[in-house]
Design a protein around this motif. Structure first.
Motif, PDB file in Angstrom:
ATOM      1  N   LEU A  15      42.141  30.371  23.857  1.00 11.48           N
ATOM      2  CA  LEU A  15      42.689  31.628  23.353  1.00 11.48           C
ATOM      3  C   LEU A  15      42.154  32.802  24.172  1.00 11.48           C
ATOM      4  O   LEU A  15      42.901  33.702  24.547  1.00 11.48           O
ATOM      5  N   TRP A  16      40.856  32.772  24.470  1.00 11.14           N
ATOM      6  CA  TRP A  16      40.257  33.820  25.309  1.00 11.14           C
ATOM      7  C   TRP A  16      40.950  33.853  26.675  1.00 11.14           C
ATOM      8  O   TRP A  16      41.343  34.913  27.159  1.00 11.14           O
ATOM      9  N   PHE A  17      41.117  32.680  27.299  1.00 15.09           N
ATOM     10  CA  PHE A  17      41.719  32.637  28.630  1.00 15.09           C
ATOM     11  C   PHE A  17      43.188  33.067  28.587  1.00 15.09           C
ATOM     12  O   PHE A  17      43.641  33.812  29.446  1.00 15.09           O
ATOM     13  N   ASN A  18      43.929  32.600  27.582  1.00 14.64           N
ATOM     14  CA  ASN A  18      45.365  32.856  27.516  1.00 14.64           C
ATOM     15  C   ASN A  18      45.725  34.225  26.948  1.00 14.64           C
ATOM     16  O   ASN A  18      46.896  34.604  26.994  1.00 14.64           O
ATOM     17  N   GLN A  19      44.757  34.960  26.418  1.00 13.45           N
ATOM     18  CA  GLN A  19      45.071  36.294  25.888  1.00 13.45           C
ATOM     19  C   GLN A  19      44.183  37.372  26.500  1.00 13.45           C
ATOM     20  O   GLN A  19      44.675  38.244  27.199  1.00 13.45           O
ATOM     21  N   ASP A  20      42.890  37.303  26.257  1.00 15.34           N
ATOM     22  CA  ASP A  20      41.995  38.373  26.725  1.00 15.34           C
ATOM     23  C   ASP A  20      42.010  38.521  28.244  1.00 15.34           C
ATOM     24  O   ASP A  20      42.017  39.638  28.765  1.00 15.34           O
ATOM     25  N   THR A  21      42.016  37.404  28.953  1.00 12.52           N
ATOM     26  CA  THR A  21      42.048  37.458  30.413  1.00 12.52           C
ATOM     27  C   THR A  21      43.333  38.118  30.906  1.00 12.52           C
ATOM     28  O   THR A  21      43.322  38.893  31.863  1.00 12.52           O
ATOM     29  N   LEU A  22      44.449  37.825  30.226  1.00 11.04           N
ATOM     30  CA  LEU A  22      45.731  38.430  30.621  1.00 11.04           C
ATOM     31  C   LEU A  22      45.716  39.946  30.456  1.00 11.04           C
ATOM     32  O   LEU A  22      46.312  40.672  31.260  1.00 11.04           O
ATOM     33  N   LEU A  23      45.052  40.417  29.419  1.00 14.57           N
ATOM     34  CA  LEU A  23      44.982  41.867  29.208  1.00 14.57           C
ATOM     35  C   LEU A  23      44.197  42.546  30.331  1.00 14.57           C
ATOM     36  O   LEU A  23      44.556  43.640  30.764  1.00 14.57           O
TER      37      LEU A  23
END
Length: 169
Positions: A15-23
């Motif tokens: 979830l961190w990689f697929n959301q926060d990293t994208l932001l």
């Protein structure tokens, strides 16, 4: 990533990689304005240890394509333990870079198609409209209903693409 963060829940890490990293990537304007993305499914081979949670032991040919044991012919085959990696990758027309815009690790026997479309939906919900404009897919991802839903998602949330000076992809 898992080896570096053993104390982190695997779902929380994805979830961190697929959301926060994208932001962070969006904030730094890392996405090319042409919006080309690739859906990919690959096998991740691991040592033949049954302790590898969720892995599967499959029969592969010499080109690392899975083979149905009942339908094999006289070629060379090998049993290998694996996971399946589903990736949403961003690139530009010249192929000068690529960014992972979403990943999922599945059991080796799982089908990657529904997971890719979940990654696409999650990407659009996370970074917003207008980033993804083209999605290139392998035949394993051909699913008329999912592609139709994806087109509606992108059409309703994205402004029309800028004028192209290049021909079609």
């Amino acid at each position: 990533m898992r080896k570096l963060s053993r104390d982190t829940d695997p779902k929380a890490l994805l979830l961190w990689f697929n959301q926060d990293t994208l932001l962070v990537l969006r904030e730094h304007r890392a996405f090319d304005p042409e919006g080309i993305f690739i859906g990919d499914g690959s096998y991740l081979f691991v040592p033949d240890d049954p302790a590898c949670e969720g892995s599967a032991r499959l029969l592969f040919d010499e080109d690392n394509h899975p083979v149905d044991p009942a339908k094999k012919d006289s070629g060379k085959y090998q049993w290998r333990r694996c996971y399946k990696l589903v990736s949403l990758i961003h690139t530009n027309r010249q192929g000068e870079f690529f960014l992972y815009a979403g990943v999922a690790v599945l059991p080796g026997k799982a089908h990657e198609c529904p997971v890719l479309y979940q990654l696409v939906e999650q990407f659009v919900e996370t970074v917003g409209a207008g980033i993804m404009r083209r999605l290139l897919l392998d035949r394993a991802f051909l699913d008329g209903q999912a592609i139709g839903r994806c087109k509606q998602l992108l059409r309703h949330r994205c402004p029309p693409p800028p004028a192209q000076e290049y021909g079609p992809l």
